[in-house]
Design an enzyme around this catalytic site. Structure first.
Site, mmCIF file in Angstrom:
data_model
loop_
_atom_site.group_PDB
_atom_site.id
_atom_site.type_symbol
_atom_site.label_atom_id
_atom_site.label_comp_id
_atom_site.label_asym_id
_atom_site.label_seq_id
_atom_site.Cartn_x
_atom_site.Cartn_y
_atom_site.Cartn_z
ATOM 1 N N VAL A 88 43.541 37.587 38.612
ATOM 2 C CA VAL A 88 43.654 36.173 38.253
ATOM 3 C C VAL A 88 44.549 36.073 37.023
ATOM 4 C CG1 VAL A 88 42.374 34.120 37.526
ATOM 5 C CG2 VAL A 88 41.402 35.665 39.237
ATOM 6 N N ARG A 92 40.919 41.599 26.606
ATOM 7 C CA ARG A 92 41.696 41.999 25.427
ATOM 8 C C ARG A 92 42.751 40.968 25.039
ATOM 9 N NH1 ARG A 92 40.544 47.240 27.635
ATOM 10 N NH2 ARG A 92 39.581 48.582 26.062
ATOM 11 N N HIS A 150 36.778 37.587 36.064
ATOM 12 C CA HIS A 150 35.398 37.962 36.393
ATOM 13 C C HIS A 150 34.733 36.881 37.250
ATOM 14 C CE1 HIS A 150 35.924 40.100 32.373
ATOM 15 N NE2 HIS A 150 35.629 41.085 33.187
ATOM 16 N N MET A 209 44.688 37.929 33.400
ATOM 17 C CA MET A 209 43.471 37.701 32.610
ATOM 18 C C MET A 209 42.919 39.039 32.149
ATOM 19 S SD MET A 209 42.268 34.426 32.665
ATOM 20 C CE MET A 209 42.776 32.913 33.501
ATOM 21 N N HIS A 247 35.924 36.202 31.786
ATOM 22 C CA HIS A 247 36.993 35.220 31.916
ATOM 23 C C HIS A 247 37.123 34.836 33.392
ATOM 24 C CE1 HIS A 247 39.232 38.666 33.376
ATOM 25 N NE2 HIS A 247 39.124 39.284 32.200
#
Lengths: 291, 291
Positions: free
Chosen positions: B181, B192, B42, B189, B39
């Site tokens: 983030v 899960r 990352h 974020m 997401h």
């Protein structure tokens, strides 16, 4: 005396400053981890590393985490000046001799454990020993970043445990094993031999004799039953009045699982207290075909 | 579209063949360890690594050893094709996506444990979680030999544990932490988050709200008593009918010891199950002088 200069380094900071300079010339680094009190066994590891690498680092560190609460960490012999001379004569470039505080600063709390392999043999009577060995080796491998690390076959379980750790944690180095160096009468070289008085020194020969007997029983007399082999080993050890057996074992050379029958390669291993001194030794056995 | 090519590698053998070639040109390597389901959090780690290094490796591996026996390793989202696209767009050179067998072959038996730091917070309800995290990170650091590794601050305890391991085992890399983030409404974020239905998604905002309240209580209202701060956080979380609190804590930012009084820097952290999904978040608190 024709020997190259050996640098003594005691801090990681100096080690880091020294090694990359040498490595950047494209050389390989060999590490010989020791607890000092160097003898001919260590010298053979150092010579081999010096032959196979451009730089050889000998670490000298009596690692407290591999001693149990009732073991001999304080009593362990410390002979640094002599060690440096032996290391230099064998071809070491660096003797790395850090303090306990340098290796284990305040707040230290990470350990490496190798399961299965450490439950039996020396691990049975020294439950935290291999955790200490694996942890300090992981740290030394991090500090020195060697291409190769050299271990003696006398500490056979240690060798197998370190190999396992290096494979399991994908460490970028080769573990090189070297044959046990012996006194002329067969006693395996060990820093702990210094504790033996004349009488104990003589009686300590039962370790090697029991192992040679085990090898002969399997390889020459064709005995395959481990209970019979172990009984013969115990009988020999018990001829020494000062001997107290910790273990007598015949195990698989890689998994270290105890064998009931010797059907292929095996390792016979013993740990015996001679008076107050715990000695270990082992021998490789090759069963050639069944009888 | 103007993005460089990203190589997908699934075996250590290919990784080893690929990386030294690239490294020998003198470049630095950044590693972003992930469990996939990438997401925007990352992506921010990958972009930072791509800015700071010549080669960026994103590992995608749903690590079984960090899941407990009753946890969601099978259910964990796996979206490799999409992950590779996100990694490429953020600037990754390599996506390393090994199989479980490649990472944990037969006979694997070495674990890295980080004491103290792992007893509380997430470690209390997930007793083997950080052992799995430390072990897989040690392995990935060995495989990739990165100069820098990137971790998000959302998993704050993980970040502190990995930093401790790297220092304690003298690993030759820098651990870089990156800010959490968030979604526009403040939800951190997390892979899960995909488990949350519309109702749960709304109620999940209580995590962030409780943390902002804790920060305001300390920094603006001058409250120093952690019991009072925690009580206020719990009240906010309990306004969500689907929420079940795992922990609400205010801890020292490095030792992670629970604080009774906020006298200096601290971290407030929460773990809350929203319906079936365990979410975590944290916030840095800076107490400026005593009231």
């Amino acid at each position: 005396m024709g020997h190259k200069r050996t640098v003594k380094i005691t801090t990681m900071k100096r080690l880091k400053a020294f090694l990359p300079r040498r490595k950047s010339r494209g050389g390989s680094v060999g590490l010989v981890p020791t607890m000092g009190a160097l003898h001919a066994g260590h010298a053979s590891l150092i010579r081999r590393s010096a032959r196979e690498n451009d730089i050889t680092v000998v670490s000298i560190f009596v690692n407290p985490t591999q001693f149990g609460p009732r073991e001999d960490v304080r009593r362990y012999p410390r002979t640094l000046a002599r060690d440096i001379r032996i290391a230099r004569e064998a071809g070491a470039d660096v003797v790395f001799a850090p303090s306990v505080r340098e290796v284990y600063p305040d707040g230290f709390s990470t350990y490496v454990t190798v399961g299965r392999l450490t439950a039996g043999l020396c691990g049975a009577s020294r439950p935290t020993h291999f955790r200490g060995v694996a942890t300090v080796c992981a740290k030394l491998f991090g500090m020195v970043a060697p291409h190769r690390a050299y271990f003696g076959e006398k500490d056979y379980q240690q060798l197998v445990v370190v190999r396992r750790m290096v494979a399991d944690l994908n460490m970028n180095l080769e573990v090189v094993s070297c044959p046990t160096v012996r006194e002329p009468d067969g006693l395996a070289m060990s820093s702990r031999n210094a504790y033996l008085d004349a009488d104990a020194r003589k009686q300590a020969l039962v370790l090697r004799r029991s192992l040679l007997a085990a090898k002969a029983l399997v390889e020459r007399s064709g005995v395959r039953n481990v209970a019979r082999v172990a009984a013969a080993m115990r009988r020999i050890i018990r001829t020494a009045p000062l001997a107290r057996i910790d273990y007598v074992a015949v195990v698989h050379p890689e998994t270290l699982e105890p064998l009931k029958t010797v059907a292929a390669d095996a390792v016979a291993a013993v740990a015996v207290n001679i008076a107050d001194t715990r000695l270990i030794d082992n021998i490789r056995i090759r069963a050639k075909g069944k009888r």
